[in-house]
Enzyme design. Structure first.
Site, PDB file in Angstrom:
ATOM      1  N   ASN A 185      37.754  32.427  41.995  1.00 40.34           N
ATOM      2  CA  ASN A 185      38.457  32.564  40.915  1.00 40.34           C
ATOM      3  C   ASN A 185      38.758  34.100  40.581  1.00 40.34           C
ATOM      4  O   ASN A 185      39.431  34.573  39.753  1.00 40.34           O
ATOM      5  CB  ASN A 185      38.105  31.743  39.885  1.00 40.34           C
ATOM      6  N   TYR A 212      49.584  43.941  40.402  1.00 37.16           N
ATOM      7  CA  TYR A 212      49.152  42.547  39.921  1.00 37.16           C
ATOM      8  C   TYR A 212      49.933  41.474  40.924  1.00 37.16           C
ATOM      9  O   TYR A 212      49.358  40.767  41.464  1.00 37.16           O
ATOM     10  CB  TYR A 212      49.038  42.204  38.338  1.00 37.16           C
ATOM     11  N   LYS A 233      48.461  38.893  43.894  1.00 32.74           N
ATOM     12  CA  LYS A 233      48.631  37.403  43.528  1.00 32.74           C
ATOM     13  C   LYS A 233      49.604  36.973  44.689  1.00 32.74           C
ATOM     14  O   LYS A 233      49.480  35.631  45.049  1.00 32.74           O
ATOM     15  CB  LYS A 233      49.129  37.079  42.132  1.00 32.74           C
ATOM     16  N   THR A 242      50.551  32.306  31.610  1.00 30.90           N
ATOM     17  CA  THR A 242      49.650  33.237  30.649  1.00 30.90           C
ATOM     18  C   THR A 242      48.712  32.144  29.992  1.00 30.90           C
ATOM     19  O   THR A 242      49.008  31.400  29.375  1.00 30.90           O
ATOM     20  CB  THR A 242      50.609  34.014  29.708  1.00 30.90           C
TER      21      THR A 242
END
Length: 249
Positions: A85, A149, A153, A180
Site C-alpha cells: 500500500n 504518478y 501506478k 480519488t
C-alpha cells in the site's frame, strides 16, 4: 456458519499501514480475524494503530531501503497476506517534474513493491497466500498533471499481472485501482497546490467520479479484504477499479 470473507488464522502485513487507505485496511483485516502487522516508516503511528487492534503488531520499515525491508521480512515467522500500500503522489506535467521527484516517486511507488514482494515471497509461497497491490485509476487512464504518478501506478498494475503469470498456482496477486479517495494525501494536495480554492478543486475531484462523491479508505479496505479471502479464490492477476464509475464513463 463461518463469517463471510473471514481471515481467521491468517497473518497480514500492510505497508504504509499507519494512515489513510493503509490504516483502514489494517482495521478491516483485523475485523476479519487476521493478525495484522502495521508496517510503516512512522513507527509511533504504526504502534498507536496496532495497539487499537485485537491482534496488531507494529513494524518499522522503509520500503525504499533493501536492508530495512530484509530485516522486516526476517522478523516474521509466517505471512499469508501482503498488501503493498505504501505510496506517494506527485503533481506536474513531463515538463515540470524534476529528476529528483521522479526518482523518489519510483522508489516509493514501484521499487518498494519489488523489494517488499521479493523479501516476503518465501513466506507467501509457503502459505499459498495472497498479495494485493494498491494501484490507481492513474495507472489505467491518463490524468492531467500526473505524469510521474501515472507512470508509477502503471508499473504497479503491470507488476501485478506479471507476478500472477509467474506464480499462477502458488499464490494469488491482484491489484485495486482506486479513484480519488478522501485521505490525508488529498488534503495535503489541496493545501499545497490549491490553498486559496480548496472547495472549488474538491468539487472538481468529486465531479470526475460519476457516483458523485469521493471514495473512502473504508471502501478500498473492504475490497482488499474480499480479495484476500477464500471467496475470491478464482480471482488472480486482476486489476479491480474502485472509482465511482470514473473509468466506465
Amino acid at each position: 456458519m463461518a463469517e463471510a470473507f473471514g481471515l481467521t488464522k491468517k497473518t497480514a502485513l500492510v505497508t504504509g499501514g499507519a494512515s489513510g487507505i493503509g490504516a483502514a485496511t489494517c482495521r478491516e483485516l483485523d475485523r476479519a480475524g487476521a493478525e495484522v502487522v502495521v508496517a510503516d516508516l512512522n513507527f509511533e503511528a504504526a504502534k498507536s494503530l496496532a495497539d487499537q487492534l485485537k491482534q496488531g503488531t507494529a513494524l518499522h520499515i522503509d520500503v525504499t531501503d533493501e536492508v530495512s525491508v530484509k530485516a522486516a521480512a526476517a522478523s516474521l515467522s509466517k505471512l499469508d497476506i501482503l498488501v503493498n500500500n505504501a505510496g506517494i503522489g506527485n503533481v506536474g506535467t513531463v515538463a515540470d517534474v524534476s529528476y529528483q521527484d521522479f526518482d523518489r516517486l519510483m522508489k516509493v511507488n514501484v521499487y518498494s513493491i519489488f523489494l517488499v514482494t521479493q523479501a516476503m515471497l518465501p513466506l507467501i509461497l509457503q502459505a499459498h497466500g495472497s498479495i494485493v497491490n494498491i494501484g490507481s485509476v492513474a495507472g489505467m487512464v491518463g490524468v492531467k498533471q500526473r505524469f510521474a504518478y501515472c507512470a508509477s501506478k502503471g508499473a504497479v498494475l503491470a507488476m501485478t499481472r506479471q507476478l500472477a503469470v509467474d506464480y499462477p498456482k502458488e499464490l494469488r496477486v491482484n491489484a485495486v485501482a482506486p479513484g480519488t479517495v478522501q485521505t490525508p494525501f488529498v488534503e495535503g494536495y489541496l493545501e499545497k497546490y490549491h490553498s486559496h480554492e480548496k472547495e472549488k478543486i474538491r468539487e472538481q475531484l468529486v465531479s470526475r467520479q460519476p457516483i458523485g462523491r469521493l471514495g473512502t479508505p473504508e471502501d478500498v479496505a473492504s475490497l482488499v479484504r474480499y480479495l484476500c479471502s477464500e471467496e475470491a479464490g478464482f480471482i488472480n492477476g486482476a486489476v479491480v477499479a474502485i472509482d465511482g464509475g470514473w473509468t466506465a464513463a
